[in-house]
Design a protein around this motif. Sequence first.
Motif, PDB file in Angstrom:
ATOM      1  N   LEU A 147       0.824  -1.208   0.000  1.00 16.15           N
ATOM      2  CA  LEU A 147       0.000   0.000   0.000  1.00 16.15           C
ATOM      3  C   LEU A 147       0.857   1.256   0.000  1.00 16.15           C
ATOM      4  CD1 LEU A 147      -2.850  -0.990   2.507  1.00 16.15           C
ATOM      5  CD2 LEU A 147      -2.968  -0.868   0.011  1.00 16.15           C
ATOM      6  N   LEU A 148       1.987   1.223   0.673  1.00 21.31           N
ATOM      7  CA  LEU A 148       2.888   2.376   0.680  1.00 21.31           C
ATOM      8  C   LEU A 148       3.443   2.645  -0.720  1.00 21.31           C
ATOM      9  CD1 LEU A 148       4.862   1.763   4.006  1.00 21.31           C
ATOM     10  CD2 LEU A 148       3.195   3.580   3.551  1.00 21.31           C
ATOM     11  N   ARG A 149       3.671   1.570  -1.487  1.00 25.16           N
ATOM     12  CA  ARG A 149       4.171   1.732  -2.864  1.00 25.16           C
ATOM     13  C   ARG A 149       3.054   2.083  -3.834  1.00 25.16           C
ATOM     14  NH1 ARG A 149       7.518  -3.009  -1.850  1.00 25.16           N
ATOM     15  NH2 ARG A 149       5.932  -4.272  -2.853  1.00 25.16           N
ATOM     16  N   GLY A 150       1.820   1.742  -3.455  1.00 25.09           N
ATOM     17  CA  GLY A 150       0.698   1.877  -4.371  1.00 25.09           C
ATOM     18  C   GLY A 150       0.404   0.524  -4.982  1.00 25.09           C
ATOM     19  N   ALA A 151      -0.712  -0.077  -4.607  1.00 24.80           N
ATOM     20  CA  ALA A 151      -0.984  -1.448  -5.042  1.00 24.80           C
ATOM     21  C   ALA A 151      -2.452  -1.628  -5.361  1.00 24.80           C
ATOM     22  CB  ALA A 151      -0.573  -2.436  -3.943  1.00 24.80           C
ATOM     23  N   GLY A 152      -2.719  -2.621  -6.188  1.00 27.30           N
ATOM     24  CA  GLY A 152      -4.082  -3.014  -6.484  1.00 27.30           C
ATOM     25  C   GLY A 152      -4.476  -4.210  -5.647  1.00 27.30           C
ATOM     26  N   LEU A 153      -5.379  -5.003  -6.199  1.00 23.29           N
ATOM     27  CA  LEU A 153      -5.913  -6.135  -5.449  1.00 23.29           C
ATOM     28  C   LEU A 153      -4.830  -7.160  -5.122  1.00 23.29           C
ATOM     29  CD1 LEU A 153      -8.585  -7.235  -4.334  1.00 23.29           C
ATOM     30  CD2 LEU A 153      -8.893  -8.450  -6.507  1.00 23.29           C
ATOM     31  N   ALA A 154      -3.937  -7.432  -6.091  1.00 22.65           N
ATOM     32  CA  ALA A 154      -2.881  -8.419  -5.854  1.00 22.65           C
ATOM     33  C   ALA A 154      -1.975  -7.981  -4.710  1.00 22.65           C
ATOM     34  CB  ALA A 154      -2.062  -8.636  -7.125  1.00 22.65           C
ATOM     35  N   ALA A 281       9.107 -13.063 -11.120  1.00 20.07           N
ATOM     36  CA  ALA A 281       7.909 -12.572 -10.458  1.00 20.07           C
ATOM     37  C   ALA A 281       7.492 -11.230 -11.045  1.00 20.07           C
ATOM     38  CB  ALA A 281       8.151 -12.433  -8.952  1.00 20.07           C
ATOM     39  N   PRO A 282       6.181 -10.945 -11.027  1.00 22.50           N
ATOM     40  CA  PRO A 282       5.703  -9.679 -11.589  1.00 22.50           C
ATOM     41  C   PRO A 282       6.399  -8.475 -10.958  1.00 22.50           C
ATOM     42  CG  PRO A 282       3.876 -11.121 -11.078  1.00 22.50           C
ATOM     43  CD  PRO A 282       5.100 -11.779 -10.519  1.00 22.50           C
ATOM     44  N   ALA A 283       6.695  -7.470 -11.774  1.00 20.59           N
ATOM     45  CA  ALA A 283       7.383  -6.272 -11.271  1.00 20.59           C
ATOM     46  C   ALA A 283       6.835  -5.013 -11.933  1.00 20.59           C
ATOM     47  CB  ALA A 283       8.885  -6.396 -11.513  1.00 20.59           C
ATOM     48  N   LEU A 284       5.557  -5.024 -12.278  1.00 21.32           N
ATOM     49  CA  LEU A 284       4.959  -3.855 -12.920  1.00 21.32           C
ATOM     50  C   LEU A 284       4.399  -2.903 -11.867  1.00 21.32           C
ATOM     51  CD1 LEU A 284       3.041  -5.414 -15.950  1.00 21.32           C
ATOM     52  CD2 LEU A 284       5.315  -4.412 -15.906  1.00 21.32           C
ATOM     53  N   LEU A 285       4.616  -1.617 -12.078  1.00 18.43           N
ATOM     54  CA  LEU A 285       4.068  -0.588 -11.210  1.00 18.43           C
ATOM     55  C   LEU A 285       2.877   0.075 -11.910  1.00 18.43           C
ATOM     56  CD1 LEU A 285       7.421   1.011  -9.993  1.00 18.43           C
ATOM     57  CD2 LEU A 285       6.065  -0.787  -8.894  1.00 18.43           C
ATOM     58  N   ARG A 286       2.217   0.963 -11.188  1.00 19.80           N
ATOM     59  CA  ARG A 286       1.025   1.599 -11.747  1.00 19.80           C
ATOM     60  C   ARG A 286       1.330   2.316 -13.060  1.00 19.80           C
ATOM     61  NH1 ARG A 286      -2.521   5.119  -7.778  1.00 19.80           N
ATOM     62  NH2 ARG A 286      -2.856   2.997  -7.020  1.00 19.80           N
ATOM     63  N   ARG A 287       2.480   2.983 -13.129  1.00 20.16           N
ATOM     64  CA  ARG A 287       2.805   3.713 -14.361  1.00 20.16           C
ATOM     65  C   ARG A 287       2.958   2.775 -15.555  1.00 20.16           C
ATOM     66  NH1 ARG A 287       7.766   3.902 -11.528  1.00 20.16           N
ATOM     67  NH2 ARG A 287       9.527   2.982 -12.668  1.00 20.16           N
ATOM     68  N   HIS A 288       3.396   1.540 -15.287  1.00 17.01           N
ATOM     69  CA  HIS A 288       3.523   0.572 -16.380  1.00 17.01           C
ATOM     70  C   HIS A 288       2.145   0.128 -16.877  1.00 17.01           C
ATOM     71  CE1 HIS A 288       7.440  -0.305 -14.118  1.00 17.01           C
ATOM     72  NE2 HIS A 288       7.768   0.379 -15.198  1.00 17.01           N
ATOM     73  N   PHE A 289       1.223  -0.109 -15.932  1.00 16.71           N
ATOM     74  CA  PHE A 289      -0.134  -0.483 -16.337  1.00 16.71           C
ATOM     75  C   PHE A 289      -0.788   0.637 -17.140  1.00 16.71           C
ATOM     76  CE2 PHE A 289       0.288  -3.228 -12.485  1.00 16.71           C
ATOM     77  CZ  PHE A 289       0.156  -4.445 -13.128  1.00 16.71           C
ATOM     78  N   GLU A 290      -0.582   1.877 -16.711  1.00 18.98           N
ATOM     79  CA  GLU A 290      -1.163   3.013 -17.426  1.00 18.98           C
ATOM     80  C   GLU A 290      -0.562   3.142 -18.823  1.00 18.98           C
ATOM     81  OE1 GLU A 290      -0.314   6.167 -14.728  1.00 18.98           O
ATOM     82  OE2 GLU A 290      -2.081   5.784 -13.453  1.00 18.98           O
ATOM     83  N   ALA A 291       0.746   2.926 -18.938  1.00 16.69           N
ATOM     84  CA  ALA A 291       1.392   2.999 -20.248  1.00 16.69           C
ATOM     85  C   ALA A 291       0.898   1.880 -21.166  1.00 16.69           C
ATOM     86  CB  ALA A 291       2.906   2.917 -20.084  1.00 16.69           C
ATOM     87  N   LEU A 292       0.687   0.684 -20.620  1.00  7.46           N
ATOM     88  CA  LEU A 292       0.152  -0.417 -21.427  1.00  7.46           C
ATOM     89  C   LEU A 292      -1.263  -0.111 -21.889  1.00  7.46           C
ATOM     90  CD1 LEU A 292       1.547  -3.430 -19.376  1.00  7.46           C
ATOM     91  CD2 LEU A 292       1.965  -3.010 -21.807  1.00  7.46           C
ATOM     92  N   ASP A 293      -2.055   0.503 -21.031  1.00  8.15           N
ATOM     93  CA  ASP A 293      -3.410   0.902 -21.434  1.00  8.15           C
ATOM     94  C   ASP A 293      -3.369   1.902 -22.583  1.00  8.15           C
ATOM     95  OD1 ASP A 293      -5.624  -0.366 -20.419  1.00  8.15           O
ATOM     96  OD2 ASP A 293      -5.537   0.645 -18.491  1.00  8.15           O
ATOM     97  N   ARG A 294      -2.458   2.875 -22.504  1.00  8.05           N
ATOM     98  CA  ARG A 294      -2.334   3.862 -23.598  1.00  8.05           C
ATOM     99  C   ARG A 294      -1.893   3.182 -24.888  1.00  8.05           C
ATOM    100  NH1 ARG A 294      -0.085   6.994 -19.422  1.00  8.05           N
ATOM    101  NH2 ARG A 294       2.037   6.480 -20.114  1.00  8.05           N
ATOM    102  N   LEU A 295      -0.944   2.236 -24.779  1.00  8.25           N
ATOM    103  CA  LEU A 295      -0.497   1.504 -25.958  1.00  8.25           C
ATOM    104  C   LEU A 295      -1.657   0.745 -26.586  1.00  8.25           C
ATOM    105  CD1 LEU A 295       1.920   0.547 -27.727  1.00  8.25           C
ATOM    106  CD2 LEU A 295       2.199  -1.341 -26.108  1.00  8.25           C
ATOM    107  N   LEU A 296      -2.497   0.164 -25.748  1.00  6.89           N
ATOM    108  CA  LEU A 296      -3.637  -0.605 -26.226  1.00  6.89           C
ATOM    109  C   LEU A 296      -4.651   0.280 -26.930  1.00  6.89           C
ATOM    110  CD1 LEU A 296      -5.356  -3.240 -26.243  1.00  6.89           C
ATOM    111  CD2 LEU A 296      -6.218  -2.545 -24.000  1.00  6.89           C
ATOM    112  N   ARG A 297      -4.961   1.434 -26.373  1.00  3.92           N
ATOM    113  CA  ARG A 297      -6.066   2.256 -26.872  1.00  3.92           C
ATOM    114  C   ARG A 297      -5.639   3.315 -27.877  1.00  3.92           C
ATOM    115  NH1 ARG A 297     -10.450   0.814 -24.536  1.00  3.92           N
ATOM    116  NH2 ARG A 297     -10.433  -0.269 -22.527  1.00  3.92           N
TER     117      ARG A 297
END
Length: 449
Positions: A147-154, A281-297
């Motif tokens: 939570l201190l780093r910023g996390a989702g459900l996982a 092991a997974p090592a994606l941060l929020r900025r990576h998820f946001e960048a992947l979303d932009r790449l997708l859309r």
Amino acid sequence: MVEHTTHNRVVGGSNPPTATTLLESLRSSSLLDLAGILVALSGGPDSTALLLGLLEAGIKVKAAHFDHALRPGSETEAKEVAALCRAHRVELISGRRRGPLAKGSLQAAARAARYRFLEQALAASGLRTIALGHTADDLVEGVILHLLRGAGLAGMRGMPERRGPFVRPLLGVWRSEVEQFLEARATVPLRDPSNLDRRFARVRVRLDLLPRLEEDRPGLTLHLHAAARRAAELQLTLEAEASRLLGADPRRVPLAELKEATPAVRAEAFRRAHAVASGRAPALLRRHFEALDRLLREGKSGSALDLPGSVRARRGYHFLELSADETGSRPAAVLRTRSCSGCEDPSAVHLKAGARLRLGTRRPGLRMRPLPGGRTRKLQDILVDAHVPRHLRDELPLVFADGQLAWVPGVAIDARWAAAEGLRSIHAEMVGASRPLLESSHQLKEFLP
């Protein structure tokens, strides 16, 4: 280095005392493999209690100990672990770090080395499951750190009960219960001094942050633990939906299905695809998820994004592909030819006999007359219509006959150089390709004879 010490499995000593919560938790756990379990044994309280608890629960166990060689005296601790295993007649697989750790976080590098050893030890043991001694306290500390780093459900689940061959059967047992369990058995575990070193974030959470939060909001630790267990249940549902989306190859994800997925399922699909592509092991941060979303859309075919672990995500026409960066590692294409009077080999074409063939790559102004129509077209237009990804077009091997473009492997053959059926011809095929040139075979129908 991995060493084996073998004993017959018999619990030594007097009759065990009355069962504790720890023992009850182990006996009721669905994570245990009745065929046997390899215990990751550091010699500390948690792993020692796990080893003894599994023995008392009647589970066949072996142990694996890894000496990180990070401080003086670690060899002595390894000997004490070996003595513990001898006392309980448990087979021990031991290892010691010989090479340098990876750069970056000391704890992360040590953890990576330990897990590599544990996987090797599991293979050597003949077992299928590795039990880790993480407790309910570790779970709550993990939640706070995430939570201190910023996390989702996982991240909110703290750590999973099961990941691959690794299981954590003590996530419902508190550290105080571990100490009571050991005290009742007059067992003195090893104590890792790094657990008191406030240079490490987890130690600061354990010794400083959580006690202050608990003092201000009594019962908060229990609430965080309950929330983490609920998050773990929801995460399992999410992972199942992401698995259906990813299909057989998590590294090539259909764009249409990704766009239709909920944000939570899409993020989990990104996380799992990256884990497969990076091999860790997974090592994606929020900025990576946001960048992947932009790449997708918003991205165009051929657009790419660099991710942690030397992974590159590239948007194709129909798929998002995640792969390890292998720049310069692809083998050179080789054109193999032989005389042929016609065959049904789907990987080959048949060109007119007597043609002088050579390999080349794209250059400005190239044209050809692709079958079936035979009308002159620009190579650029042919590649676009065939949905050849933009980043592959300049490296695509081309076959020239007497100086004219005769064959674009996997895409088109020139009508002027295609051999007539039944006549002696040149059987030509490409070898050395490291991946498909196109995203799907249906893209070839317009151009193949």
